[in-house]
Design a protein around this motif. Sequence first.
Motif, PDB file in Angstrom:
ATOM      1  N   GLU A 238     -14.932  47.732  -2.493  1.00 32.26           N
ATOM      2  CA  GLU A 238     -14.385  46.653  -1.671  1.00 32.26           C
ATOM      3  C   GLU A 238     -14.321  47.038  -0.194  1.00 32.26           C
ATOM      4  O   GLU A 238     -14.099  46.161   0.651  1.00 32.26           O
ATOM      5  CB  GLU A 238     -12.981  46.287  -2.150  1.00 32.26           C
ATOM      6  CG  GLU A 238     -12.920  45.785  -3.585  1.00 32.26           C
ATOM      7  CD  GLU A 238     -11.496  45.550  -4.048  1.00 32.26           C
ATOM      8  OE1 GLU A 238     -10.874  44.585  -3.571  1.00 32.26           O
ATOM      9  OE2 GLU A 238     -11.000  46.350  -4.875  1.00 32.26           O
ATOM     10  N   ASN A 239     -14.514  48.304   0.089  1.00 35.45           N
ATOM     11  CA  ASN A 239     -14.345  48.784   1.458  1.00 35.45           C
ATOM     12  C   ASN A 239     -15.678  49.199   2.075  1.00 35.45           C
ATOM     13  O   ASN A 239     -16.402  48.394   2.638  1.00 35.45           O
ATOM     14  CB  ASN A 239     -13.339  49.939   1.477  1.00 35.45           C
ATOM     15  CG  ASN A 239     -11.939  49.464   1.097  1.00 35.45           C
ATOM     16  OD1 ASN A 239     -11.623  48.288   1.221  1.00 35.45           O
ATOM     17  ND2 ASN A 239     -11.103  50.386   0.658  1.00 35.45           N
ATOM     18  N   GLU A 240     -16.018  50.485   1.976  1.00 37.91           N
ATOM     19  CA  GLU A 240     -17.207  50.998   2.639  1.00 37.91           C
ATOM     20  C   GLU A 240     -18.490  50.290   2.201  1.00 37.91           C
ATOM     21  O   GLU A 240     -19.363  49.992   3.034  1.00 37.91           O
ATOM     22  CB  GLU A 240     -17.347  52.502   2.397  1.00 37.91           C
ATOM     23  CG  GLU A 240     -16.344  53.353   3.139  1.00 37.91           C
ATOM     24  CD  GLU A 240     -15.061  53.577   2.349  1.00 37.91           C
ATOM     25  OE1 GLU A 240     -14.291  54.469   2.723  1.00 37.91           O
ATOM     26  OE2 GLU A 240     -14.827  52.847   1.360  1.00 37.91           O
ATOM     27  N   GLU A 241     -18.595  50.011   0.923  1.00 33.58           N
ATOM     28  CA  GLU A 241     -19.832  49.382   0.446  1.00 33.58           C
ATOM     29  C   GLU A 241     -19.971  47.962   0.978  1.00 33.58           C
ATOM     30  O   GLU A 241     -21.085  47.493   1.255  1.00 33.58           O
ATOM     31  CB  GLU A 241     -19.886  49.413  -1.082  1.00 33.58           C
ATOM     32  CG  GLU A 241     -20.045  50.831  -1.626  1.00 33.58           C
ATOM     33  CD  GLU A 241     -20.051  50.883  -3.147  1.00 33.58           C
ATOM     34  OE1 GLU A 241     -20.556  49.915  -3.767  1.00 33.58           O
ATOM     35  OE2 GLU A 241     -19.551  51.872  -3.710  1.00 33.58           O
ATOM     36  N   ASN A 242     -18.867  47.266   1.138  1.00 30.81           N
ATOM     37  CA  ASN A 242     -18.940  45.926   1.713  1.00 30.81           C
ATOM     38  C   ASN A 242     -19.254  45.969   3.207  1.00 30.81           C
ATOM     39  O   ASN A 242     -19.989  45.121   3.721  1.00 30.81           O
ATOM     40  CB  ASN A 242     -17.634  45.159   1.467  1.00 30.81           C
ATOM     41  CG  ASN A 242     -17.664  44.387   0.161  1.00 30.81           C
ATOM     42  OD1 ASN A 242     -18.680  44.319  -0.520  1.00 30.81           O
ATOM     43  ND2 ASN A 242     -16.537  43.789  -0.192  1.00 30.81           N
ATOM     44  N   VAL A 243     -18.700  46.939   3.902  1.00 31.96           N
ATOM     45  CA  VAL A 243     -19.028  47.081   5.326  1.00 31.96           C
ATOM     46  C   VAL A 243     -20.507  47.415   5.478  1.00 31.96           C
ATOM     47  O   VAL A 243     -21.195  46.869   6.358  1.00 31.96           O
ATOM     48  CB  VAL A 243     -18.138  48.158   5.993  1.00 31.96           C
ATOM     49  CG1 VAL A 243     -18.625  48.471   7.405  1.00 31.96           C
ATOM     50  CG2 VAL A 243     -16.686  47.700   6.023  1.00 31.96           C
ATOM     51  N   ASP A 244     -21.000  48.291   4.636  1.00 33.00           N
ATOM     52  CA  ASP A 244     -22.422  48.621   4.662  1.00 33.00           C
ATOM     53  C   ASP A 244     -23.268  47.378   4.394  1.00 33.00           C
ATOM     54  O   ASP A 244     -24.294  47.146   5.049  1.00 33.00           O
ATOM     55  CB  ASP A 244     -22.705  49.706   3.622  1.00 33.00           C
ATOM     56  CG  ASP A 244     -24.144  50.197   3.673  1.00 33.00           C
ATOM     57  OD1 ASP A 244     -24.617  50.502   4.788  1.00 33.00           O
ATOM     58  OD2 ASP A 244     -24.787  50.255   2.616  1.00 33.00           O
ATOM     59  N   TRP A 245     -22.815  46.555   3.456  1.00 33.79           N
ATOM     60  CA  TRP A 245     -23.512  45.299   3.131  1.00 33.79           C
ATOM     61  C   TRP A 245     -23.538  44.364   4.352  1.00 33.79           C
ATOM     62  O   TRP A 245     -24.557  43.740   4.647  1.00 33.79           O
ATOM     63  CB  TRP A 245     -22.819  44.630   1.953  1.00 33.79           C
ATOM     64  CG  TRP A 245     -23.376  43.281   1.601  1.00 33.79           C
ATOM     65  CD1 TRP A 245     -24.458  43.013   0.819  1.00 33.79           C
ATOM     66  CD2 TRP A 245     -22.881  42.009   2.049  1.00 33.79           C
ATOM     67  NE1 TRP A 245     -24.670  41.661   0.739  1.00 33.79           N
ATOM     68  CE2 TRP A 245     -23.709  41.016   1.481  1.00 33.79           C
ATOM     69  CE3 TRP A 245     -21.819  41.619   2.849  1.00 33.79           C
ATOM     70  CZ2 TRP A 245     -23.504  39.659   1.706  1.00 33.79           C
ATOM     71  CZ3 TRP A 245     -21.606  40.266   3.084  1.00 33.79           C
ATOM     72  CH2 TRP A 245     -22.442  39.295   2.519  1.00 33.79           C
ATOM     73  N   ILE A 246     -22.424  44.276   5.083  1.00 29.31           N
ATOM     74  CA  ILE A 246     -22.370  43.416   6.272  1.00 29.31           C
ATOM     75  C   ILE A 246     -23.354  43.894   7.332  1.00 29.31           C
ATOM     76  O   ILE A 246     -24.020  43.102   7.998  1.00 29.31           O
ATOM     77  CB  ILE A 246     -20.934  43.373   6.837  1.00 29.31           C
ATOM     78  CG1 ILE A 246     -19.984  42.718   5.830  1.00 29.31           C
ATOM     79  CG2 ILE A 246     -20.884  42.615   8.157  1.00 29.31           C
ATOM     80  CD1 ILE A 246     -18.512  42.848   6.202  1.00 29.31           C
ATOM     81  N   THR A 247     -23.481  45.203   7.484  1.00 26.45           N
ATOM     82  CA  THR A 247     -24.416  45.722   8.495  1.00 26.45           C
ATOM     83  C   THR A 247     -25.863  45.508   8.069  1.00 26.45           C
ATOM     84  O   THR A 247     -26.721  45.194   8.902  1.00 26.45           O
ATOM     85  CB  THR A 247     -24.166  47.221   8.756  1.00 26.45           C
ATOM     86  OG1 THR A 247     -24.419  47.973   7.567  1.00 26.45           O
ATOM     87  CG2 THR A 247     -22.737  47.456   9.225  1.00 26.45           C
ATOM     88  N   ARG A 248     -26.128  45.661   6.772  1.00 24.49           N
ATOM     89  CA  ARG A 248     -27.515  45.525   6.298  1.00 24.49           C
ATOM     90  C   ARG A 248     -27.959  44.067   6.215  1.00 24.49           C
ATOM     91  O   ARG A 248     -29.031  43.700   6.670  1.00 24.49           O
ATOM     92  CB  ARG A 248     -27.672  46.187   4.925  1.00 24.49           C
ATOM     93  CG  ARG A 248     -27.683  47.702   4.942  1.00 24.49           C
ATOM     94  CD  ARG A 248     -27.972  48.275   3.573  1.00 24.49           C
ATOM     95  NE  ARG A 248     -26.868  48.063   2.621  1.00 24.49           N
ATOM     96  CZ  ARG A 248     -26.847  47.131   1.682  1.00 24.49           C
ATOM     97  NH1 ARG A 248     -27.889  46.316   1.535  1.00 24.49           N
ATOM     98  NH2 ARG A 248     -25.817  47.008   0.867  1.00 24.49           N
TER      99      ARG A 248
END
Length: 448
Positions: A238-248
């Motif tokens: 819910e945290n780092e992986e979602n932020v990574d998803w937003i950037t990608r």
Amino acid sequence: MNLPIDFIAQIHDLLGEDEANRLINSLQEPSPVSIRINPSKVNNAQLSTLNAQLKRVPWCNNGYYLPERLTFTFDPLFHAGVYYVQEASSMFLEQAVKQVVTNPVLALDLCAAPGGKSTHLRSLLPDGSLLVANEVIRNRSQILAENITKWGHPDVMVTNNDPADFAQTNVYFDFILADVPCSGEGMFRKDEGAIGEWSAANVEICRQRQRRIIADIWSSLKPGGILVYSTCTFNTKENEENVDWITRELGATTVNVQHESGIELVNDLTDKKLNVYRFFPHKVKGEGFFMSVLQKHPDDSFSPVMRKSSSNKKNKKVQTEEIIRSSYYKPEQDVLEQKLRVLQSGISLGTVKGKDIIPSHALAMTNVEQRNTYPQVEVTYEQAISYLRRETIVLDPTYPKGTVLLTYKQQILGFVKNLGNRANNLYPQEWRIRSGYLPEEVKALALS
């Protein structure tokens, strides 16, 4: 505290055995209690008193830790909007806002109830800004409106809409706060109900919901605009992986925010350098919290995908109600009022009832000059509690008749209509203290 086995395993994978055990042990300890002072209702002398008595939250100028929990329900200053009870870690929002917002903005708090971050954000935004505080769940949006009203700032609009509804307004925000619904791992020691609701399957459901929320609102963020993504949970899904998803997927970049010792900056999760901030209760005096500040690419197109609103309801204005327009007032505000389900916008002056004008409670709570046209009467603690219970108040016969503002410790509580032998209580019925008893010991905030 009986933590789920899968949660314990997840924490060990995230932090390693030693760190995980420290975190788990910290969850057995009492939660710290913190408040945030309303800078528009407390003077410098009172702030000096608080600074002498209480420990400051390091990353928030008006945040304070309390040595013990107060009886907030029975503290008139709480109902007067003098302070807000807010978890300390989430006050880190202040550092991001101060760093990235330097001029008046159109801002949106997307998942705003109950209002802690909205009231904080409104205190931080430059004069001339407008804040839209939104909550999709109807009953929670009413609580949000109450807390916004008590905070007293006129430049706020409260809406009750799904994130997807904003695209059909064609209004673009400079700053969006998305404190998204999450699995709540960071609140386990404050809310044992969150433990019972937790599961690995629910974490995945939350992750997908969070991505849908961000995807729905992204087109309403201006190119070059800022989105703050936050949760009160620990897991990377819910945290780092979602932020990574937003950037990608959305082309955002993360912003490095200056921060205090004990707040963990993580920027090596992927091949990209992501700036994300973790708050762990074994490292800082607060609950679990996660935040990342993301900037939309300046070349992103100004063409949102038009979507059908999740509701066909129109915002109906009360014709007998007069509103103090926000100082921001621009055409965007008109558009939002026409396209969204608006609970309140600006400060209501009151309603017409027969030959009388009934002043709104919002007018009492705000600091605009209109309220100073009414005589003010200082009341005792017992009278203040009676007023907040919406009971009949009897004032000294020497006090002026008509509409009067009651104050307690020089803080305005609200209006009564003084008839001489009694005073009609104009406190909002739905906000009244429902408890008929007083605790044996009342613990209230001490202001000089």
